[in-house]
Design an enzyme around this catalytic site. Structure first.
Site, PDB file in Angstrom:
ATOM      1  N   VAL A 153      -5.772   7.681  -2.154  1.00  0.00           N
ATOM      2  CA  VAL A 153      -4.461   7.322  -2.704  1.00  0.00           C
ATOM      3  C   VAL A 153      -4.261   7.952  -4.085  1.00  0.00           C
ATOM      4  O   VAL A 153      -3.208   8.541  -4.373  1.00  0.00           O
ATOM      5  CB  VAL A 153      -4.286   5.790  -2.765  1.00  0.00           C
ATOM      6  CG1 VAL A 153      -2.916   5.421  -3.314  1.00  0.00           C
ATOM      7  CG2 VAL A 153      -4.476   5.169  -1.385  1.00  0.00           C
TER       8      VAL A 153
ATOM      9  N   GLU B 103       3.626  -2.601  -4.063  1.00  0.00           N
ATOM     10  CA  GLU B 103       4.320  -2.207  -2.822  1.00  0.00           C
ATOM     11  C   GLU B 103       3.345  -1.597  -1.805  1.00  0.00           C
ATOM     12  O   GLU B 103       3.448  -1.845  -0.599  1.00  0.00           O
ATOM     13  CB  GLU B 103       5.428  -1.195  -3.153  1.00  0.00           C
ATOM     14  CG  GLU B 103       6.154  -0.632  -1.958  1.00  0.00           C
ATOM     15  CD  GLU B 103       6.971  -1.667  -1.211  1.00  0.00           C
ATOM     16  OE1 GLU B 103       7.963  -2.146  -1.753  1.00  0.00           O
ATOM     17  OE2 GLU B 103       6.594  -2.009  -0.059  1.00  0.00           O
TER      18      GLU B 103
ATOM     19  N   LYS C  50      -4.666  -4.690  -1.425  1.00  0.00           N
ATOM     20  CA  LYS C  50      -4.260  -5.897  -0.662  1.00  0.00           C
ATOM     21  C   LYS C  50      -5.301  -6.995  -0.728  1.00  0.00           C
ATOM     22  O   LYS C  50      -4.976  -8.178  -0.811  1.00  0.00           O
ATOM     23  CB  LYS C  50      -3.956  -5.541   0.792  1.00  0.00           C
ATOM     24  CG  LYS C  50      -5.176  -5.055   1.567  1.00  0.00           C
ATOM     25  CD  LYS C  50      -4.868  -3.937   2.501  1.00  0.00           C
ATOM     26  CE  LYS C  50      -5.616  -2.739   2.018  1.00  0.00           C
ATOM     27  NZ  LYS C  50      -5.536  -1.555   2.747  1.00  0.00           N
TER      28      LYS C  50
ATOM     29  N   ILE D 191       5.269   2.239   4.277  1.00  0.00           N
ATOM     30  CA  ILE D 191       6.529   1.554   4.649  1.00  0.00           C
ATOM     31  C   ILE D 191       6.998   0.733   3.451  1.00  0.00           C
ATOM     32  O   ILE D 191       6.265  -0.132   2.966  1.00  0.00           O
ATOM     33  CB  ILE D 191       6.330   0.623   5.872  1.00  0.00           C
ATOM     34  CG1 ILE D 191       5.746   1.394   7.054  1.00  0.00           C
ATOM     35  CG2 ILE D 191       7.649  -0.036   6.258  1.00  0.00           C
ATOM     36  CD1 ILE D 191       5.467   0.541   8.286  1.00  0.00           C
TER      37      ILE D 191
ATOM     38  N   LYS E  88      -2.571  -8.659   4.538  1.00  0.00           N
ATOM     39  CA  LYS E  88      -1.183  -8.184   4.470  1.00  0.00           C
ATOM     40  C   LYS E  88      -0.215  -9.305   4.868  1.00  0.00           C
ATOM     41  O   LYS E  88       0.866  -9.418   4.288  1.00  0.00           O
ATOM     42  CB  LYS E  88      -1.006  -6.951   5.359  1.00  0.00           C
ATOM     43  CG  LYS E  88      -1.780  -5.752   4.792  1.00  0.00           C
ATOM     44  CD  LYS E  88      -1.970  -4.675   5.821  1.00  0.00           C
ATOM     45  CE  LYS E  88      -2.768  -3.515   5.268  1.00  0.00           C
ATOM     46  NZ  LYS E  88      -3.187  -2.575   6.299  1.00  0.00           N
TER      47      LYS E  88
HETATM   48  N1  LIG Z   1      -6.446   4.975   1.900  1.00  0.00           N
HETATM   49  C1  LIG Z   1      -5.275   4.486   2.300  1.00  0.00           C
HETATM   50  O1  LIG Z   1      -4.625   5.049   3.175  1.00  0.00           O
HETATM   51  C2  LIG Z   1      -4.739   3.217   1.697  1.00  0.00           C
HETATM   52  C3  LIG Z   1      -3.526   2.682   2.168  1.00  0.00           C
HETATM   53  C4  LIG Z   1      -2.997   1.540   1.561  1.00  0.00           C
HETATM   54  C5  LIG Z   1      -3.687   0.943   0.527  1.00  0.00           C
HETATM   55  N2  LIG Z   1      -4.891   1.464   0.106  1.00  0.00           N
HETATM   56  C6  LIG Z   1      -5.589   0.813  -0.992  1.00  0.00           C
HETATM   57  O2  LIG Z   1      -5.656   1.723  -2.085  1.00  0.00           O
HETATM   58  C7  LIG Z   1      -6.836   1.501  -2.842  1.00  0.00           C
HETATM   59  C8  LIG Z   1      -7.619   2.820  -2.950  1.00  0.00           C
HETATM   60  O3  LIG Z   1      -7.974   3.249  -1.646  1.00  0.00           O
HETATM   61  P1  LIG Z   1      -8.534   4.727  -1.385  1.00  0.00           P
HETATM   62  O4  LIG Z   1      -8.532   4.903   0.090  1.00  0.00           O
HETATM   63  O5  LIG Z   1      -7.833   5.712  -2.218  1.00  0.00           O
HETATM   64  O6  LIG Z   1     -10.037   4.566  -1.880  1.00  0.00           O
HETATM   65  P2  LIG Z   1     -11.142   5.729  -2.026  1.00  0.00           P
HETATM   66  O7  LIG Z   1     -10.687   6.961  -1.361  1.00  0.00           O
HETATM   67  O8  LIG Z   1     -12.441   5.115  -1.626  1.00  0.00           O
HETATM   68  O9  LIG Z   1     -11.164   6.015  -3.602  1.00  0.00           O
HETATM   69  C9  LIG Z   1     -11.652   5.105  -4.533  1.00  0.00           C
HETATM   70  C10 LIG Z   1     -11.688   5.766  -5.898  1.00  0.00           C
HETATM   71  O10 LIG Z   1     -12.090   4.795  -6.865  1.00  0.00           O
HETATM   72  C11 LIG Z   1     -13.196   5.294  -7.620  1.00  0.00           C
HETATM   73  N3  LIG Z   1     -14.062   4.160  -7.885  1.00  0.00           N
HETATM   74  C12 LIG Z   1     -14.569   3.274  -6.996  1.00  0.00           C
HETATM   75  N4  LIG Z   1     -15.290   2.339  -7.628  1.00  0.00           N
HETATM   76  C13 LIG Z   1     -15.236   2.641  -8.941  1.00  0.00           C
HETATM   77  C14 LIG Z   1     -15.775   2.053 -10.106  1.00  0.00           C
HETATM   78  N5  LIG Z   1     -16.529   0.957 -10.050  1.00  0.00           N
HETATM   79  N6  LIG Z   1     -15.500   2.636 -11.285  1.00  0.00           N
HETATM   80  C15 LIG Z   1     -14.752   3.749 -11.364  1.00  0.00           C
HETATM   81  N7  LIG Z   1     -14.207   4.349 -10.293  1.00  0.00           N
HETATM   82  C16 LIG Z   1     -14.453   3.802  -9.095  1.00  0.00           C
HETATM   83  C17 LIG Z   1     -13.865   6.346  -6.777  1.00  0.00           C
HETATM   84  O11 LIG Z   1     -14.485   7.282  -7.643  1.00  0.00           O
HETATM   85  P3  LIG Z   1     -15.304   8.578  -7.108  1.00  0.00           P
HETATM   86  O12 LIG Z   1     -14.293   9.411  -6.369  1.00  0.00           O
HETATM   87  O13 LIG Z   1     -15.752   9.242  -8.341  1.00  0.00           O
HETATM   88  O14 LIG Z   1     -16.396   8.047  -6.233  1.00  0.00           O
HETATM   89  C18 LIG Z   1     -12.652   6.935  -6.017  1.00  0.00           C
HETATM   90  O15 LIG Z   1     -12.069   7.961  -6.755  1.00  0.00           O
HETATM   91  C19 LIG Z   1      -7.573   0.384  -2.109  1.00  0.00           C
HETATM   92  O16 LIG Z   1      -7.238  -0.859  -2.688  1.00  0.00           O
HETATM   93  C20 LIG Z   1      -7.027   0.448  -0.698  1.00  0.00           C
HETATM   94  O17 LIG Z   1      -7.096  -0.786  -0.008  1.00  0.00           O
HETATM   95  C21 LIG Z   1      -5.420   2.582   0.671  1.00  0.00           C
END
Ligand SMILES: NC(=O)c1ccc[n+]([C@@H]2O[C@H](COP(=O)([O-])OP(=O)(O)OC[C@H]3O[C@@H](n4cnc5c(N)ncnc54)[C@H](OP(=O)(O)O)[C@@H]3O)[C@@H](O)[C@H]2O)c1
Length: 424
Positions: free
Chosen positions: A14, A128, A104, A135, A204
């Protein structure tokens, strides 16, 4: 032209999408808000993984560099999970920074206390992207349904399970095979527990219920069941009866209360939710005045989710311009009263196994009569001396279903393999 400085926590799926959108859509944001946006500092865990953006933003592993930066007015929490995301948001709000999150899990479990903290510090807290990714459903409910009385919000709010169920239904695959394929294609995580057990959808539904009905329901307050026990046989039988099985989250006003549930559910083939396939999501909102409305789109993915994050950022930015930060994202509040199980009525799909001997079906019929329920469709298949019986009942209440489950449980020869409700 004034620039709004942003601090970002997390640069994963994201976060990367948000960075890309802010850079690509500068003109549109400027036009809408009168401000330009700049991501100044980004917190990551492994800076060496993000050297491709090191010339565009300051990468840090120290959250204090964002929280204590007086120039930063908006903090994006895109790390995920409860800790340390919760603590980071709390400190940011206490430092009077507006917060946007896609988390969430956190909002469903600690939403009310974070909302209060934001309000106490005259800051915005927007989320959001926490429901159905791309959506735009939460802002739509607060703004476009502000005067209508919502009677039901239901939908497919988890793309992983919808992908698995679509493949089971269209390819005839087993649950295990469809899950494996989903993992290979990146639609399911290595540990899919939260998705397949219905927990992600439940988070959700907590947030959707809050927006639709003003009630704060906890995930522990309602039934959450996943798709992990679903068999290819049940999917096929449902199909023969004219239904497709979907993981449906539902929140519905019944009497004085609200019924909330996440469960595998039979959806009639001609219902709009039956046509939502693969990783797509859809939320159906029913208002007393407007009737049924359907919102369809990608429930996950970098750019779709980033679009929802950007809509929050532009709202916060408009508030910064007008100096109106600190209003709740959704300020509709009502006490949560669970619906009376005697008033919650659905038709059910019952899947039973029993020895293939005379009199077994008579026993089932007698049990149904005993609880004053009837059935509309029935099919029976024999295999190795066992009968596999599938029944679609007439409407019965949750209380009657409980009584039937008890009667069946007391009979050692009849096994209730599954009971799924049928969507109205
Ligand atoms: N992915 C989706 O499609 C989606 C959809 C809706 C909502 N969300 C929500 O959006 C949020 C992010 O999801 P994502 O899929 O983008 O996650 P992700 O790809 O796993 O990315 C997480 C990021 O956070 C960093 N991080 C994790 N723990 C950390 C810590 N303790 N200190 C500093 N940095 C840290 C990681 O750093 P590094 O890269 O350096 O490891 C990475 O850049 C979540 O709450 C998820 O539920 C995601």
């Amino acid at each position: 032209m004034e620039t709004i400085q942003i601090g970002m926590l997390g640069l994963g799926t994201v976060g990367s999408g948000v960075l890309q959108m802010i850079q690509n859509n500068e003109d549109k944001v400027l036009n809408v808000t009168g401000r330009t946006l700049n991501v100044k500092t980004v917190l990551v865990k492994h800076p060496d993984h993000h050297q491709n953006v090191a010339d565009q933003v300051d990468l840090t592993t120290d959250v204090a560099e964002i929280i204590n930066d007086p120039e930063i007015q908006i903090v994006l929490e895109l790390i995920g999970g409860i800790h340390p995301a919760k603590e980071y948001i709390e400190v940011a709000l206490k430092q009077h920074k507006n917060v946007v999150t896609a988390n969430k899990d956190l909002i469903a479990t600690h939403g009310p206390e974070l909302v209060k903290l934001a309000h106490d510090n005259h800051c915005d807290l927007m989320y959001e992207a926490s429901v159905a990714g791309g959506i735009p459903i939460l802002r739509t409910i607060t703004s476009s349904f502000s005067a209508d009385k919502i009677t039901e919000v239901k939908g497919i709010v988890n793309g992983t399970t919808n992908y698995i169920l679509t493949q089971m239904s269209q390819q005839g695959w087993s649950y295990d095979h469809a899950l494996k394929k989903a993992q290979e294609l990146g639609f399911a995580e290595a540990d899919p527990t939260n998705d397949v057990m219905g927990k992600d959808a439940a988070y959700k539904m907590v947030i959707l219920s809050q927006f639709a009905f003003g009630t704060h329901v906890n995930v522990e307050d309602f039934v959450v069941s996943g798709i992990d026990h679903l068999t290819a046989f049940d999917v096929q039988q449902a199909s023969k009866f004219g239904y497709v099985i979907k993981l449906i989250g539902i929140a519905r006003v019944i009497g004085e209360g609200v019924f909330v549930e996440v469960a595998s559910t039979l959806v009639p083939n001609d219902h709009p939710l039956a046509t939502i396939n693969n990783e797509y999501n859809a939320v159906m909102v029913t208002g007393q005045a407007v009737g049924d409305t359907l919102f369809y789109g990608r429930g996950a993915g970098g750019l779709p989710t980033a679009n929802s994050v950007l809509s929050d950022i532009t709202s916060v930015t408009k508030n910064l311009v007008l100096k109106t930060n600190g209003n709740q994202f959704n300020n509709y509040q009502r006490q949560y009263i669970p619906a009376d199980p005697q008033q919650v009525a659905y038709r059910y799909f019952l899947s039973l196994t029993m020895p293939d001997v005379t009199g077994q079906m008579l026993k089932v019929t007698q049990m149904m009569t005993q609880i004053d329920a009837g059935f509309s469709q029935i099919t029976q298949l024999e295999e190795d001396g066992m009968a596999h019986v599938v029944i679609i009942t007439h409407q019965m209440t949750q209380e009657q279903l409980g009584q039937l489950q008890k009667l069946l449980g007391d009979d050692a020869t009849i096994n209730l393999e599954a009971a799924y409700k049928v969507l109205k």
